[in-house]
Design a protein around this motif. Structure first.
Motif, PDB file in Angstrom:
ATOM      1  N   SER A  65      65.903 100.800  43.156  1.00 45.85           N
ATOM      2  CA  SER A  65      66.421  99.698  42.326  1.00 45.85           C
ATOM      3  C   SER A  65      67.915  99.563  42.570  1.00 45.85           C
ATOM      4  N   PRO A  66      68.310  98.597  43.416  1.00 44.87           N
ATOM      5  CA  PRO A  66      69.744  98.410  43.622  1.00 44.87           C
ATOM      6  C   PRO A  66      70.351  97.736  42.397  1.00 44.87           C
ATOM      7  N   ALA A  67      71.632  97.926  42.219  1.00 45.62           N
ATOM      8  CA  ALA A  67      72.366  97.110  41.243  1.00 45.62           C
ATOM      9  C   ALA A  67      73.473  96.408  42.010  1.00 45.62           C
ATOM     10  N   VAL A  68      74.009  95.374  41.398  1.00 48.94           N
ATOM     11  CA  VAL A  68      75.043  94.606  42.079  1.00 48.94           C
ATOM     12  C   VAL A  68      76.101  94.212  41.057  1.00 48.94           C
ATOM     13  N   VAL A  69      77.357  94.210  41.513  1.00 49.46           N
ATOM     14  CA  VAL A  69      78.446  93.735  40.656  1.00 49.46           C
ATOM     15  C   VAL A  69      78.635  92.258  40.970  1.00 49.46           C
ATOM     16  N   LEU A  70      78.340  91.425  39.984  1.00 51.98           N
ATOM     17  CA  LEU A  70      78.417  89.971  40.154  1.00 51.98           C
ATOM     18  C   LEU A  70      79.584  89.423  39.340  1.00 51.98           C
ATOM     19  N   ALA A  71      80.179  88.336  39.826  1.00 57.00           N
ATOM     20  CA  ALA A  71      81.230  87.663  39.055  1.00 57.00           C
ATOM     21  C   ALA A  71      80.912  86.182  38.946  1.00 57.00           C
ATOM     22  N   SER A  72      81.549  85.554  37.982  1.00 58.24           N
ATOM     23  CA  SER A  72      81.358  84.115  37.798  1.00 58.24           C
ATOM     24  C   SER A  72      82.196  83.355  38.823  1.00 58.24           C
ATOM     25  N   PRO A  73      81.588  82.418  39.550  1.00 55.79           N
ATOM     26  CA  PRO A  73      82.392  81.604  40.482  1.00 55.79           C
ATOM     27  C   PRO A  73      83.423  80.773  39.728  1.00 55.79           C
ATOM     28  N   ILE A  74      83.129  80.448  38.486  1.00 58.99           N
ATOM     29  CA  ILE A  74      84.070  79.624  37.705  1.00 58.99           C
ATOM     30  C   ILE A  74      85.367  80.410  37.492  1.00 58.99           C
ATOM     31  N   LEU A  75      85.246  81.713  37.271  1.00 62.54           N
ATOM     32  CA  LEU A  75      86.437  82.558  37.129  1.00 62.54           C
ATOM     33  C   LEU A  75      87.106  82.782  38.489  1.00 62.54           C
ATOM     34  N   LEU A  76      86.321  83.233  39.477  1.00 56.51           N
ATOM     35  CA  LEU A  76      86.915  83.652  40.760  1.00 56.51           C
ATOM     36  C   LEU A  76      87.533  82.479  41.524  1.00 56.51           C
ATOM     37  N   ASP A  77      86.926  81.294  41.408  1.00 58.38           N
ATOM     38  CA  ASP A  77      87.456  80.135  42.141  1.00 58.38           C
ATOM     39  C   ASP A  77      88.858  79.760  41.666  1.00 58.38           C
ATOM     40  N   GLY A  78      89.190  80.148  40.452  1.00 56.29           N
ATOM     41  CA  GLY A  78      90.505  79.789  39.920  1.00 56.29           C
ATOM     42  C   GLY A  78      91.580  80.819  40.228  1.00 56.29           C
ATOM     43  N   LEU A  79      91.240  81.840  41.008  1.00 59.17           N
ATOM     44  CA  LEU A  79      92.204  82.928  41.249  1.00 59.17           C
ATOM     45  C   LEU A  79      92.881  82.787  42.609  1.00 59.17           C
ATOM     46  N   SER A  80      94.037  83.429  42.726  1.00 60.77           N
ATOM     47  CA  SER A  80      94.721  83.490  44.023  1.00 60.77           C
ATOM     48  C   SER A  80      94.007  84.534  44.895  1.00 60.77           C
ATOM     49  N   ASP A  81      94.345  84.524  46.201  1.00 52.59           N
ATOM     50  CA  ASP A  81      93.742  85.520  47.104  1.00 52.59           C
ATOM     51  C   ASP A  81      94.066  86.936  46.645  1.00 52.59           C
ATOM     52  N   GLU A  82      95.317  87.125  46.192  1.00 52.58           N
ATOM     53  CA  GLU A  82      95.708  88.462  45.748  1.00 52.58           C
ATOM     54  C   GLU A  82      94.857  88.906  44.545  1.00 52.58           C
ATOM     55  N   GLN A  83      94.688  87.981  43.604  1.00 52.63           N
ATOM     56  CA  GLN A  83      93.894  88.314  42.407  1.00 52.63           C
ATOM     57  C   GLN A  83      92.433  88.597  42.774  1.00 52.63           C
ATOM     58  N   ARG A  84      91.892  87.794  43.676  1.00 51.52           N
ATOM     59  CA  ARG A  84      90.497  88.041  44.118  1.00 51.52           C
ATOM     60  C   ARG A  84      90.393  89.414  44.765  1.00 51.52           C
ATOM     61  N   GLY A  85      91.442  89.799  45.480  1.00 50.73           N
ATOM     62  CA  GLY A  85      91.473  91.133  46.091  1.00 50.73           C
ATOM     63  C   GLY A  85      91.393  92.239  45.037  1.00 50.73           C
ATOM     64  N   TRP A  86      92.054  92.021  43.899  1.00 54.75           N
ATOM     65  CA  TRP A  86      91.975  93.021  42.824  1.00 54.75           C
ATOM     66  C   TRP A  86      90.542  93.127  42.293  1.00 54.75           C
ATOM     67  N   PHE A  87      89.895  91.968  42.135  1.00 59.35           N
ATOM     68  CA  PHE A  87      88.508  91.979  41.643  1.00 59.35           C
ATOM     69  C   PHE A  87      87.595  92.692  42.649  1.00 59.35           C
ATOM     70  N   GLN A  88      87.829  92.446  43.948  1.00 60.74           N
ATOM     71  CA  GLN A  88      86.996  93.101  44.967  1.00 60.74           C
ATOM     72  C   GLN A  88      87.184  94.622  44.909  1.00 60.74           C
ATOM     73  N   ALA A  89      88.458  95.047  44.810  1.00 65.05           N
ATOM     74  CA  ALA A  89      88.729  96.490  44.754  1.00 65.05           C
ATOM     75  C   ALA A  89      88.129  97.107  43.490  1.00 65.05           C
ATOM     76  N   ALA A  90      88.188  96.353  42.384  1.00 61.73           N
ATOM     77  CA  ALA A  90      87.616  96.856  41.126  1.00 61.73           C
ATOM     78  C   ALA A  90      86.102  97.022  41.264  1.00 61.73           C
ATOM     79  N   ALA A  91      85.458  96.052  41.933  1.00 67.20           N
ATOM     80  CA  ALA A  91      83.997  96.134  42.116  1.00 67.20           C
ATOM     81  C   ALA A  91      83.635  97.308  43.025  1.00 67.20           C
ATOM     82  N   ASP A  92      84.424  97.522  44.082  1.00 70.41           N
ATOM     83  CA  ASP A  92      84.153  98.660  44.977  1.00 70.41           C
ATOM     84  C   ASP A  92      84.293  99.983  44.218  1.00 70.41           C
ATOM     85  N   ALA A  93      85.335 100.070  43.382  1.00 66.62           N
ATOM     86  CA  ALA A  93      85.538 101.303  42.593  1.00 66.62           C
ATOM     87  C   ALA A  93      84.394 101.489  41.598  1.00 66.62           C
ATOM     88  N   SER A  94      83.936 100.376  41.036  1.00 66.77           N
ATOM     89  CA  SER A  94      82.825 100.429  40.075  1.00 66.77           C
ATOM     90  C   SER A  94      81.560 100.962  40.739  1.00 66.77           C
TER      91      SER A  94
END
Ligand code: PAF
Length: 322
Positions: free
Chosen positions: A230-259
């Motif tokens: 049973s895999p799990a996945v870290v999902l985000a809302s496109p409505i949130l992520l589309d409004g972010l800068s590349d740097e901010q999206r990078g933080w979310f990606q790193a947070a998901a990898d750490a999670s």
């Protein structure tokens, strides 16, 4: 003029500080002490640290915001920011994901993690991205096992007629039908009460979930069938992520990898310690199971649910991963 300028500066400062304090809600189905809770906290801590406090976060645990299917819908309409979910209900949104839910496909944890961390995992995250969701990282729930309140399950014949809750997943339902059980799809938040009241006799979930949910209070037998990863996945809302800068999206990606890393480490720990915990709490743990007849019946009834639509290529690619 002086007053106007001061007012504008104050308004700008307030706007900046409002942005600086964006609070992210991370939803999941289990307790804060579970492997998902550990992963959600790692997400929040990493995001807060990398953003210097510009983003903070809080968990919405234990299905507070509904079942996994409801939470995925919440991401699509922007009422929820981030969700850690099993792939159970995800195939209803991204049908290609059903490939990962096929029973007896992954040999062991190493096989599953190598697959998901490689090209196949990335292709499937990209598919998620085509369906009004953002797939950030592959996390983990674990290999699923059957529990029930009636009798020890050692062979498919023991499943005969057993009312078994499954996830809302047509591959899993077909597999259990083939193995002889009566599958009853149900959202997880309804499960404990359904087991308690005898609406269903059993369920199937990894040791991580059985311990986190204290299913020993309502289930006597656990059979280590390991019938599906049973895999799990870290999902985000496109409505949130589309409004972010590349740097901010990078933080979310790193947070998901750490999670994902924190959750997998907790799965490892519970795979070691969890079975003893089940026994200590009075469950009979059945380990002497010949998986071959289960695998044969499950494959015969469920693989076509995926392969009729998408062919056998993905299945063969996953099987070939070393
Ligand atoms: O059984 C399920 O629905 C899932 O395994 C769970 C417990 C919600 C974790 O993703």
């Amino acid at each position: 003029m002086k007053h106007f300028l001061t007012g504008a500066i104050v308004a700008a400062a307030l706007a900046t500080s409002a942005q600086a304090q964006q609070n992210i809600v991370v939803g999941h189905a289990l307790s804060t002490a579970s492997h998902y809770g550990v992963g959600a906290q790692a997400f929040i801590d990493t995001l807060t640290e990398l953003s210097g406090g510009a983003f903070t976060g809080e968990q919405a645990p234990a299905g507070q915001l509904g079942g996994e299917r409801d939470m995925i819908e919440g991401l699509q309409i922007g009422s929820l920011d981030v969700v850690i979910t099993s792939t159970g209900p995800l195939g209803n949104f991204v049908p290609e994901i059903y490939a990962l839910d096929l029973p007896f496909l992954f040999r062991d944890y190493a096989h599953a993690r190598t697959t998901l961390d490689g090209d196949i995992g990335q292709e499937l995250l990209d598919k998620i991205g085509e369906n009004n969701l953002v797939g950030l990282a592959w996390s983990e729930n674990g290999f699923r096992h059957v529990t029930n309140s009636q009798h020890a399950v050692r062979t498919p014949a023991d499943l005969d007629g057993l009312k078994l809750r499954t996830m809302e997943n047509k591959v899993h339902m077909a597999a259990f039908q083939g193995m002889g059980a009566s599958p009853t799809p149900m959202a997880f938040p309804e499960l404990f009460t359904a087991l308690q009241q005898g609406v269903v006799d059993g369920q199937e979930n990894p040791v991580t979930v059985i311990t986190a949910s204290k299913f020993w209070e309502v289930q006597k037998y656990v059979s280590l069938t390991g019938h599906v990863y049973s895999p799990a996945v870290v999902l985000a809302s496109p409505i949130l992520l589309d409004g972010l800068s590349d740097e901010q999206r990078g933080w979310f990606q790193a947070a998901a990898d750490a999670s994902a890393a924190a959750t997998r480490a907790e799965v490892n720990r519970l795979e070691e310690a969890g079975v003893a915990l089940l026994r200590e709490n009075g469950m009979e743990v059945i380990t002497d199971i010949d998986k071959a007849p289960f695998a044969e019946l499950a494959a015969a009834s469920s693989y076509s649910v995926y392969t009729d639509q998408y062919g056998t290529e993905m299945v063969e690619r996953i099987q070939a991963v070393k």
